[in-house]
Design a protein around this motif. Sequence first.
Motif, mmCIF file in Angstrom:
data_model
loop_
_atom_site.group_PDB
_atom_site.id
_atom_site.type_symbol
_atom_site.label_atom_id
_atom_site.label_comp_id
_atom_site.label_asym_id
_atom_site.label_seq_id
_atom_site.Cartn_x
_atom_site.Cartn_y
_atom_site.Cartn_z
ATOM 1 N N GLU A 180 0.834 -1.196 0.000
ATOM 2 C CA GLU A 180 0.000 0.000 0.000
ATOM 3 C C GLU A 180 0.871 1.250 0.000
ATOM 4 O O GLU A 180 1.646 1.471 0.926
ATOM 5 C CB GLU A 180 -0.921 0.000 1.227
ATOM 6 N N ARG A 181 0.730 2.042 -1.070
ATOM 7 C CA ARG A 181 1.427 3.333 -1.114
ATOM 8 C C ARG A 181 0.544 4.350 -0.382
ATOM 9 O O ARG A 181 -0.136 5.190 -0.979
ATOM 10 C CB ARG A 181 1.686 3.735 -2.568
ATOM 11 N N LEU A 241 5.793 10.421 3.511
ATOM 12 C CA LEU A 241 6.178 9.522 2.412
ATOM 13 C C LEU A 241 6.217 8.115 3.002
ATOM 14 O O LEU A 241 7.097 7.800 3.813
ATOM 15 C CB LEU A 241 7.541 9.918 1.836
ATOM 16 N N GLN A 242 5.253 7.273 2.577
ATOM 17 C CA GLN A 242 5.100 5.987 3.274
ATOM 18 C C GLN A 242 4.627 4.904 2.317
ATOM 19 O O GLN A 242 3.745 5.116 1.494
ATOM 20 C CB GLN A 242 4.077 6.134 4.408
ATOM 21 N N GLY A 252 19.344 11.846 3.625
ATOM 22 C CA GLY A 252 17.953 11.582 3.979
ATOM 23 C C GLY A 252 17.804 10.993 5.363
ATOM 24 O O GLY A 252 18.782 10.780 6.096
ATOM 25 N N LYS A 253 16.556 10.690 5.695
ATOM 26 C CA LYS A 253 16.254 10.194 7.033
ATOM 27 C C LYS A 253 15.007 9.326 6.956
ATOM 28 O O LYS A 253 14.054 9.662 6.237
ATOM 29 C CB LYS A 253 16.026 11.371 7.981
ATOM 30 N N GLY A 254 14.983 8.203 7.679
ATOM 31 C CA GLY A 254 13.832 7.320 7.624
ATOM 32 C C GLY A 254 13.662 6.519 8.896
ATOM 33 O O GLY A 254 14.529 6.503 9.768
ATOM 34 N N ARG A 255 12.503 5.863 8.987
ATOM 35 C CA ARG A 255 12.228 4.986 10.125
ATOM 36 C C ARG A 255 11.325 3.856 9.634
ATOM 37 O O ARG A 255 10.783 3.884 8.523
ATOM 38 C CB ARG A 255 11.547 5.736 11.262
ATOM 39 N N ILE A 256 11.140 2.846 10.486
ATOM 40 C CA ILE A 256 10.143 1.808 10.266
ATOM 41 C C ILE A 256 9.116 1.920 11.402
ATOM 42 O O ILE A 256 9.482 1.906 12.585
ATOM 43 C CB ILE A 256 10.769 0.405 10.266
ATOM 44 N N SER A 257 7.850 2.061 11.029
ATOM 45 C CA SER A 257 6.770 1.990 12.020
ATOM 46 C C SER A 257 5.951 0.725 11.752
ATOM 47 O O SER A 257 6.063 0.127 10.675
ATOM 48 C CB SER A 257 5.877 3.237 11.952
ATOM 49 N N ILE A 273 1.521 -8.762 11.495
ATOM 50 C CA ILE A 273 1.997 -7.385 11.596
ATOM 51 C C ILE A 273 2.159 -6.801 10.197
ATOM 52 O O ILE A 273 2.265 -7.527 9.203
ATOM 53 C CB ILE A 273 3.349 -7.290 12.350
ATOM 54 N N THR A 274 2.172 -5.489 10.126
ATOM 55 C CA THR A 274 2.580 -4.783 8.902
ATOM 56 C C THR A 274 3.690 -3.818 9.275
ATOM 57 O O THR A 274 3.811 -3.388 10.434
ATOM 58 C CB THR A 274 1.409 -4.010 8.266
ATOM 59 N N MET A 275 4.488 -3.487 8.293
ATOM 60 C CA MET A 275 5.634 -2.596 8.489
ATOM 61 C C MET A 275 5.537 -1.449 7.496
ATOM 62 O O MET A 275 5.258 -1.658 6.307
ATOM 63 C CB MET A 275 6.942 -3.371 8.281
ATOM 64 N N ASN A 276 5.802 -0.235 7.967
ATOM 65 C CA ASN A 276 5.737 0.958 7.137
ATOM 66 C C ASN A 276 7.139 1.529 6.945
ATOM 67 O O ASN A 276 7.865 1.758 7.929
ATOM 68 C CB ASN A 276 4.861 2.027 7.793
ATOM 69 N N PHE A 277 7.534 1.747 5.698
ATOM 70 C CA PHE A 277 8.764 2.465 5.395
ATOM 71 C C PHE A 277 8.399 3.949 5.367
ATOM 72 O O PHE A 277 7.756 4.429 4.431
ATOM 73 C CB PHE A 277 9.331 2.021 4.048
ATOM 74 N N ASP A 278 8.783 4.675 6.407
ATOM 75 C CA ASP A 278 8.429 6.088 6.561
ATOM 76 C C ASP A 278 9.644 6.945 6.205
ATOM 77 O O ASP A 278 10.642 6.975 6.947
ATOM 78 C CB ASP A 278 8.001 6.375 8.005
ATOM 79 N N LEU A 279 9.579 7.674 5.083
ATOM 80 C CA LEU A 279 10.739 8.415 4.577
ATOM 81 C C LEU A 279 10.417 9.876 4.294
ATOM 82 O O LEU A 279 11.065 10.521 3.467
ATOM 83 C CB LEU A 279 11.254 7.744 3.292
#
Length: 739
Positions: free
Chosen positions: A174-175, A211-212, A238-243, A290-296
């Motif tokens: 899912e974008r 941006l996810q 850049g900078k990112g996290r996983i939620s 679970i689901t994982m989000n690439f948050d950028l």
Amino acid sequence: MKLNRILPALAMGSLLVASCDESKMEWETRDPASQITTAEIPLAMAEKISRYKALNEYAEMKLGIGIDLTLYMEDEVYANIVNENFDEITIGYHMKHGPMVTSKGDINFNSVDEMIAKLKENGLGVYGHTLVWHQNQNASYLNGLIAPTIIPGPAGSSAIDISGLEDGTFTGWERSNPGAGITIVDGAGLTSTSKAIKLISSATSSAAYNLQIKTPSTAVVKEHNYELSFWIKSEQPGKGRISFAGLENNYPYKDWYATGGSWTEAFETTSTWQQVKISLKPEDFKEANITMNFDLGYLPDVTYYIDVPTISLVDKDGAPIVINLIGNGNFEGGNLDGWGGWGNESTRAISAEGEGYGNKGYSMVLTNPTAANNYSAQQVYTLSEALTLDQEYTCTFWVKATTAAKLQVQIQNADYNGDYYGGIDVGTTWIQIEKTIKPSKDDRTKFIFDFGETACTFYIDDIVLAKKESAAASPKLKAATANTIIEKTAEEKTQLIGAAMESWIKGMMEHYKGDVKAWDVVNEPIGDNAVLRDGNVSEPASDEFYWVKYLGKDYAVTAFKLARQYGNAEDVLFINDYNLEHNIDKCKALIEYVTYIEEKGAKVDGIGTQMHININTNKENIKEMFTLLAATGKQVRITELDVQVQTDAPSADHYQKQAEMYQFVVDQYKALVPAAQQFGITVWGVSDNEKEHEHWIPDDAPNLWDAKYERKMAYKYFADGLAGKDVSADFSGELEYDE
């Protein structure tokens, strides 16, 4: 006190007295004009040679000798000859990159330091030999710097379904916030063939979720440990996290692999690919899916790339999967990427399709033309990291040969020390070999087939090297997930090799500033075709590495600048080459290259000519070479002079011609090179003793001392050349000696 000793013309040590009184000695009366004085008694050549002084007493220039470090330190007769006859030494081998640079790139100065201390005690100087050459290099270390990065496949099957990314449909993904765009790009991943998710943050992006992209719902075993990992880079910082959804804490601070261990909300990205890893423990899970989000979306106007094949969520407590440490072990790409070898004129190739094990796919083909020892022909795979000390590994492979044969496997470090697993019998039909390998050191980075014992062709396929506990779960030893092989770019290779050259030259020049004031900075840059070497060699020796191949024509420019930067201001810096007297075009090409180096802003103080010649070398060429070198205005140094007799059973005539050639070289050097440009002459090696000729000019007699360390006729003629006259012409039958 000086005493005179008479050498009689006839053997008259005592009067012969007969046993009977009638026998009396009668003296002959001779014309005084026909009588000779003691000084007029002719001397034999051996007597003349013995009465010469040490060589450096006849030289008005610096006189050097190329020596073996071990012999000088351990052989007293050898060392005494060196100490008595010469002003400085050149270390034949031990001062080069190969023996001094360790597998980690550090420089081990110990043995050379010990030798220099002994030389200083004996009043001898040291000539630096050599900084940048293509032979006697620690090629394993240098090639390791530019070797492909091999990323092992995950240690188990990934729970995340990435098929929607692989086919570009985003099925299951899912974008949720596409920012300025989320697409799939072919060939934009870690390798030239892998896909990447391309994500672009908008101009107003300011929060992570701006941006996810979200993964499909993924089932987990809540009691197990998991590891999420992927590779990422960005065109701008850049900078990112996983939620998450389904954890007790869906926005955890984590010990991000990419940031070196700090507990933060996010990781940072650069233009260099980096791996991000996140550990999830049983206490982290709230749900079984679970689901994982690439948050950028933290920063605006940043373009990110995530390598699709490396996105994985692995169950660390699940059944172990074999991780093959040999990245190209089944050869199904139809190539030998990652493999290389040498020795005994052996060859290596990829088979035709259908000639792999089971008549499927490809295999590796190794051909040894003549029987020798097992390690005379080798095929090597460099591992991405060293094997673990005392860890047991299982190695299996399928092999057959064109005749009954012997094979050996070894694991080795960059300094050629290793653990051996031999006695492998190979037949003419496919057989699977299994060996347990346990490293005795923690530096084993090379996996090697030694195949030189039997003259035949080997076919090898499905090579797997895996930790024993993971291998045990898969009797057939098939790697579950392919490794990722990332080739370094030409620019990266240039940067890495340039840094290695600077580290080496800086280390040597700074360490020996107080002891070495002249250096061979660049050795043998010109090929026998009178063209600058390009490094394109089909089967380089194990100690060959061509700096020019990665740094280009200016590699010598860089070397001279570095030597000047890190050494003493007054150091004399040389370029050196061989066969300049044999190949005048090569001599001219070397001079042209010196001109080029100086046009690029570096300073070359001198040109060295090695002069490994023989009794039949063209004397006119020698004269032309000296004339050309002298015309440069540079210091001219004979760096490695020896004269081969070209036989292992030399006659008196051979020795006479050798002696004359030694003197001819000295005479022409002094006549054709102005005195101000005569840096000196170095002879290469002390004697004809076999200890000095195991690896250099065997079955000959090229030196000034014979195999028993006695002076040869060449010694006299060489000394005469240095003195500019026949020193023995002043010798007489009346000797002086000290009492």
